[in-house]
Design a protein around this motif. Structure first.
Motif, PDB file in Angstrom:
ATOM      1  N   GLY A   3      -5.662  15.442   1.254  1.00 48.05           N
ATOM      2  CA  GLY A   3      -4.571  15.766   0.527  1.00 48.05           C
ATOM      3  C   GLY A   3      -5.540  15.365  -0.955  1.00 48.05           C
ATOM      4  N   ALA A   4      -5.253  15.882  -2.041  1.00 48.82           N
ATOM      5  CA  ALA A   4      -5.685  15.806  -3.316  1.00 48.82           C
ATOM      6  C   ALA A   4      -4.938  14.943  -3.946  1.00 48.82           C
ATOM      7  CB  ALA A   4      -5.542  17.025  -4.252  1.00 48.82           C
ATOM      8  N   GLY A   5      -5.285  13.664  -4.373  1.00 48.28           N
ATOM      9  CA  GLY A   5      -4.636  12.523  -5.160  1.00 48.28           C
ATOM     10  C   GLY A   5      -3.959  11.807  -4.170  1.00 48.28           C
ATOM     11  N   SER A   6      -4.418  11.643  -2.851  1.00 44.43           N
ATOM     12  CA  SER A   6      -3.743  10.849  -1.841  1.00 44.43           C
ATOM     13  C   SER A   6      -3.920   9.379  -2.271  1.00 44.43           C
ATOM     14  CB  SER A   6      -4.468  11.176  -0.602  1.00 44.43           C
ATOM     15  OG  SER A   6      -3.932  10.071   0.393  1.00 44.43           O
ATOM     16  N   ASP A   7      -2.991   8.281  -1.798  1.00 39.76           N
ATOM     17  CA  ASP A   7      -3.150   6.915  -1.989  1.00 39.76           C
ATOM     18  C   ASP A   7      -4.584   6.445  -1.366  1.00 39.76           C
ATOM     19  OD1 ASP A   7      -1.118   7.123  -3.912  1.00 39.76           O
ATOM     20  OD2 ASP A   7       0.436   6.319  -2.375  1.00 39.76           O
ATOM     21  N   HIS A   8      -4.627   7.063  -0.346  1.00 38.66           N
ATOM     22  CA  HIS A   8      -5.941   6.635   0.706  1.00 38.66           C
ATOM     23  C   HIS A   8      -6.383   7.784   1.246  1.00 38.66           C
ATOM     24  CE1 HIS A   8      -7.261   3.330   3.770  1.00 38.66           C
ATOM     25  NE2 HIS A   8      -8.262   4.005   3.050  1.00 38.66           N
ATOM     26  N   GLY A   9      -7.632   8.264   0.333  1.00 38.11           N
ATOM     27  CA  GLY A   9      -8.157   9.507   1.020  1.00 38.11           C
ATOM     28  C   GLY A   9      -8.870   9.394   2.264  1.00 38.11           C
ATOM     29  N   GLY A  10      -8.769  10.270   3.247  1.00 37.29           N
ATOM     30  CA  GLY A  10      -9.483  10.433   4.468  1.00 37.29           C
ATOM     31  C   GLY A  10      -8.580   9.691   5.456  1.00 37.29           C
ATOM     32  N   PHE A  11      -6.995   9.429   5.234  1.00 35.62           N
ATOM     33  CA  PHE A  11      -6.211   8.509   6.188  1.00 35.62           C
ATOM     34  C   PHE A  11      -5.062   9.471   5.977  1.00 35.62           C
ATOM     35  CE2 PHE A  11      -9.647   5.492   5.484  1.00 35.62           C
ATOM     36  CZ  PHE A  11      -9.429   4.685   6.840  1.00 35.62           C
ATOM     37  N   THR A  12      -4.327   8.995   7.145  1.00 33.03           N
ATOM     38  CA  THR A  12      -2.633   9.446   7.010  1.00 33.03           C
ATOM     39  C   THR A  12      -2.159   8.374   6.791  1.00 33.03           C
ATOM     40  OG1 THR A  12      -0.825  10.804   8.155  1.00 33.03           O
ATOM     41  CG2 THR A  12      -2.250   9.247   9.470  1.00 33.03           C
ATOM     42  N   LEU A  13      -0.980   8.353   5.958  1.00 33.52           N
ATOM     43  CA  LEU A  13      -0.613   7.022   5.297  1.00 33.52           C
ATOM     44  C   LEU A  13       0.698   6.289   6.159  1.00 33.52           C
ATOM     45  CD1 LEU A  13      -0.803   7.898   1.683  1.00 33.52           C
ATOM     46  CD2 LEU A  13      -2.632   7.176   3.371  1.00 33.52           C
ATOM     47  N   ASP A  14       0.710   5.074   5.860  1.00 36.41           N
ATOM     48  CA  ASP A  14       1.967   4.165   6.343  1.00 36.41           C
ATOM     49  C   ASP A  14       2.937   4.257   5.094  1.00 36.41           C
ATOM     50  OD1 ASP A  14       3.597   2.441   7.291  1.00 36.41           O
ATOM     51  OD2 ASP A  14       2.310   0.797   7.459  1.00 36.41           O
ATOM     52  N   HIS A  15       4.182   4.583   5.474  1.00 36.42           N
ATOM     53  CA  HIS A  15       5.198   4.560   4.311  1.00 36.42           C
ATOM     54  C   HIS A  15       6.001   3.335   4.398  1.00 36.42           C
ATOM     55  CE1 HIS A  15       4.412   8.846   3.222  1.00 36.42           C
ATOM     56  NE2 HIS A  15       3.822   8.664   4.287  1.00 36.42           N
ATOM     57  N   ALA A  16       5.629   2.403   5.219  1.00 35.12           N
ATOM     58  CA  ALA A  16       6.530   1.140   5.278  1.00 35.12           C
ATOM     59  C   ALA A  16       5.612  -0.011   4.917  1.00 35.12           C
ATOM     60  CB  ALA A  16       7.166   0.884   6.557  1.00 35.12           C
ATOM     61  N   GLY A  17       5.821  -0.764   3.566  1.00 36.77           N
ATOM     62  CA  GLY A  17       5.115  -1.591   3.314  1.00 36.77           C
ATOM     63  C   GLY A  17       5.473  -2.302   1.897  1.00 36.77           C
ATOM     64  N   LEU A  18       4.865  -3.369   1.362  1.00 42.43           N
ATOM     65  CA  LEU A  18       5.215  -3.826   0.012  1.00 42.43           C
ATOM     66  C   LEU A  18       4.211  -3.291  -1.148  1.00 42.43           C
ATOM     67  CD1 LEU A  18       6.121  -7.501   0.960  1.00 42.43           C
ATOM     68  CD2 LEU A  18       7.792  -5.692   0.689  1.00 42.43           C
ATOM     69  N   LEU A  19       4.341  -2.821  -2.086  1.00 38.40           N
ATOM     70  CA  LEU A  19       3.683  -2.339  -3.169  1.00 38.40           C
ATOM     71  C   LEU A  19       2.671  -3.372  -3.512  1.00 38.40           C
ATOM     72  CD1 LEU A  19       5.668   0.479  -4.865  1.00 38.40           C
ATOM     73  CD2 LEU A  19       3.730   0.644  -3.256  1.00 38.40           C
ATOM     74  N   THR A  20       3.558  -4.651  -3.696  1.00 38.78           N
ATOM     75  CA  THR A  20       2.716  -5.929  -4.195  1.00 38.78           C
ATOM     76  C   THR A  20       1.818  -6.493  -3.437  1.00 38.78           C
ATOM     77  OG1 THR A  20       4.667  -7.384  -3.433  1.00 38.78           O
ATOM     78  CG2 THR A  20       4.963  -6.479  -5.512  1.00 38.78           C
ATOM     79  N   THR A  21       1.788  -6.035  -1.979  1.00 38.59           N
ATOM     80  CA  THR A  21       0.866  -6.450  -1.100  1.00 38.59           C
ATOM     81  C   THR A  21       0.378  -5.134  -0.180  1.00 38.59           C
ATOM     82  OG1 THR A  21       2.269  -8.498  -0.924  1.00 38.59           O
ATOM     83  CG2 THR A  21       0.650  -8.368   0.831  1.00 38.59           C
ATOM     84  N   LEU A  22      -0.654  -4.771  -0.532  1.00 40.24           N
ATOM     85  CA  LEU A  22      -1.283  -3.660  -0.157  1.00 40.24           C
ATOM     86  C   LEU A  22      -1.464  -3.500   1.296  1.00 40.24           C
ATOM     87  CD1 LEU A  22      -2.903  -1.806  -3.258  1.00 40.24           C
ATOM     88  CD2 LEU A  22      -0.605  -1.527  -2.170  1.00 40.24           C
TER      89      LEU A  22
END
Length: 425
Positions: A59-78
């Motif tokens: 996906g273009a502009g993905s937060d982590h290119g080359g991976f499918t993402l986890d949507h549970a976490g803390l933005l302050t602690t990547l």
């Protein structure tokens, strides 16, 4: 004393204290989602920008290119986000109404398609929460917690060959769900509780349908495990679990395959063919007394299980009409009558007492614990439109003599209520 205790709401404060001491979930709440793999979709926390038919992670502009993402976490602690890396060539697929129509999927929602040859997704497993290897344990601690679950949606498109298996999900080598074929080739859902490529595998009698969606959940609490398919407990086992392994493979979270490893060299096998979507790993329990601990909620099958949550059940509703009413002498929509008829019903799966969607909707097991008892009556009465008119003692008097454990339970409630009245006097 017995009748007046249960007939009025003067005993409510005492009953609340007793129910809390007995571990009864009175309000709807659930576990904490530690991993949330939406497999192509976006959320407020993670942007993946998947596109149907494109390679996973492209996906273009993905937060982590080359991976499918986890949507549970803390933005302050990547590091609290544990993304999955694709192997082989899995692709995104439309699972919305215009595509493969997964139950509950919004229009345009994506899942992932696996070819059954070499496709899989891998990352670091959650496993036994108290012994997890997550790099964020100093920020979010699960120390002393054992209750956890993994769940998601599965659409197999090819059967496992006779005597073989397809691994749907594995969360470390302690937990997982497989499709297993017997010697005649019949495919069954199976619960994996240990081992790398099957291990302690408990195969159910539940058939695996092809080309249609099934929701699966593996729940474990440190003493027992259960496998739910579309909200129904299809198999279970007794036994705890310790540790999450030592090798890369033993510690891995994998969708679509088994993995083994020799040191850091990982080999995959037992590939799944079909589509997967919306997999989660959940944690339950209260370790607020621990450093970096918190109250992560109590496991509640009616809330945590995605399939059951979609059924729109009303708290306290026994008959399924959306109303909580009746006095035990009415017709088919009399909740009290159905409760009394199912009183003391117990469901055992492989010898394990376990509740599910069936015990909830058919046997008045309102708290999903597998036993219809006074705990369930409390939930019904609390929601009833005319609770003050109910006399549970008189209603039960017309039934067979309760088991000693039930009599003891009732006597505790009566005694507690009597003490409460004396204190208020």
């Amino acid at each position: 004393m017995t009748n007046s205790c249960f007939k009025t709401w003067k005993w409510q404060a005492a009953a609340l204290a007793w129910m809390a001491a007995a571990g009864i979930a009175i309000e709807t709440h659930g576990s904490t989602i530690d991993r949330d793999y939406r497999l192509g979709d976006n959320s407020a926390l993670s942007t993946e920008n998947g596109v149907a038919s494109a390679a996973v992670g492209s996906g273009a502009g993905s937060d982590h290119g080359g991976f499918t993402l986890d949507h549970a976490g803390l933005l302050t602690t990547l590091p609290t986000f544990q993304d999955l890396e694709p192997f082989g060539a899995p692709i995104y697929v439309n699972v919305g109404a215009g595509g493969l129509a997964r139950p509950g999927a919004a229009a345009g929602s994506l899942g992932v398609q696996f070819d059954g040859v070499d496709d899989n997704l891998r990352g670091l497993g959650l496993g036994n929460p108290t012994q997890g290897d997550d790099p964020y344990q100093d920020t979010i601690s699960y120390n002393t917690l054992f209750t956890r679950a993994v769940q998601g949606w599965v659409r197999p498109t090819a059967a496992a060959a006779a005597g073989q298996r397809q691994r749907v999900v594995r969360d470390t080598f302690r937990f997982g769900i497989s499709i297993v074929a017997d010697a005649q080739g019949a495919n069954r859902w199976a619960l994996n509780t240990d081992g790398l490529t099957g291990g302690l595998e408990v195969v159910s009698s539940a058939a695996v349908p092809l080309n249609q969606w099934s929701h699966v959940m593996h729940y474990a609490n440190g003493a027992t495990s259960a496998l739910y398919v579309n909200g129904i407990a299809v198999t279970a086992k007794v036994g705890g679990y310790y540790g999450n392994g030592a090798t890369t493979a033993e510690k891995a979270f994998v969708l679509g395959a088994d993995v083994t490893s020799d040191g850091d060299t990982v080999t995959a096998s037992n590939y799944f063919k079909g589509q997967l979507d919306d997999f989660q790993a959940l944690v339950s329990g209260n370790n607020a007394s621990q450093t970096a601990g918190a109250n992560y909620g109590a496991f509640n099958l009616g809330v945590d299980n995605q399939f059951i949550a979609q059924q729109g059940l009303t708290i306290g509703d026994v008959t399924g009409d959306g109303l909580i009413m009746g006095n035990g002498t009415g017709s088919a929509n009399d909740d009290v009558k159905k409760f009394i008829a199912n009183y003391r019903y117990t469901q055992r799966v492989n010898g394990v007492v376990v509740g599910d969607l069936n015990t909830r909707t058919q046997h008045a097991d309102l708290n999903f614990d597998g036993v219809t008892d006074l705990r369930d009556w409390y939930i019904l009465a609390k929601a009833h439109v005319d609770a003050g008119s109910l006399d549970i003692a008189a209603l039960l008097a017309s039934q067979p003599v309760p088991e000693p454990s039930t009599l003891t339970l009732a006597s505790i409630g009566v005694a507690a209520a009597a003490r409460m009245r004396r204190r208020r006097a």
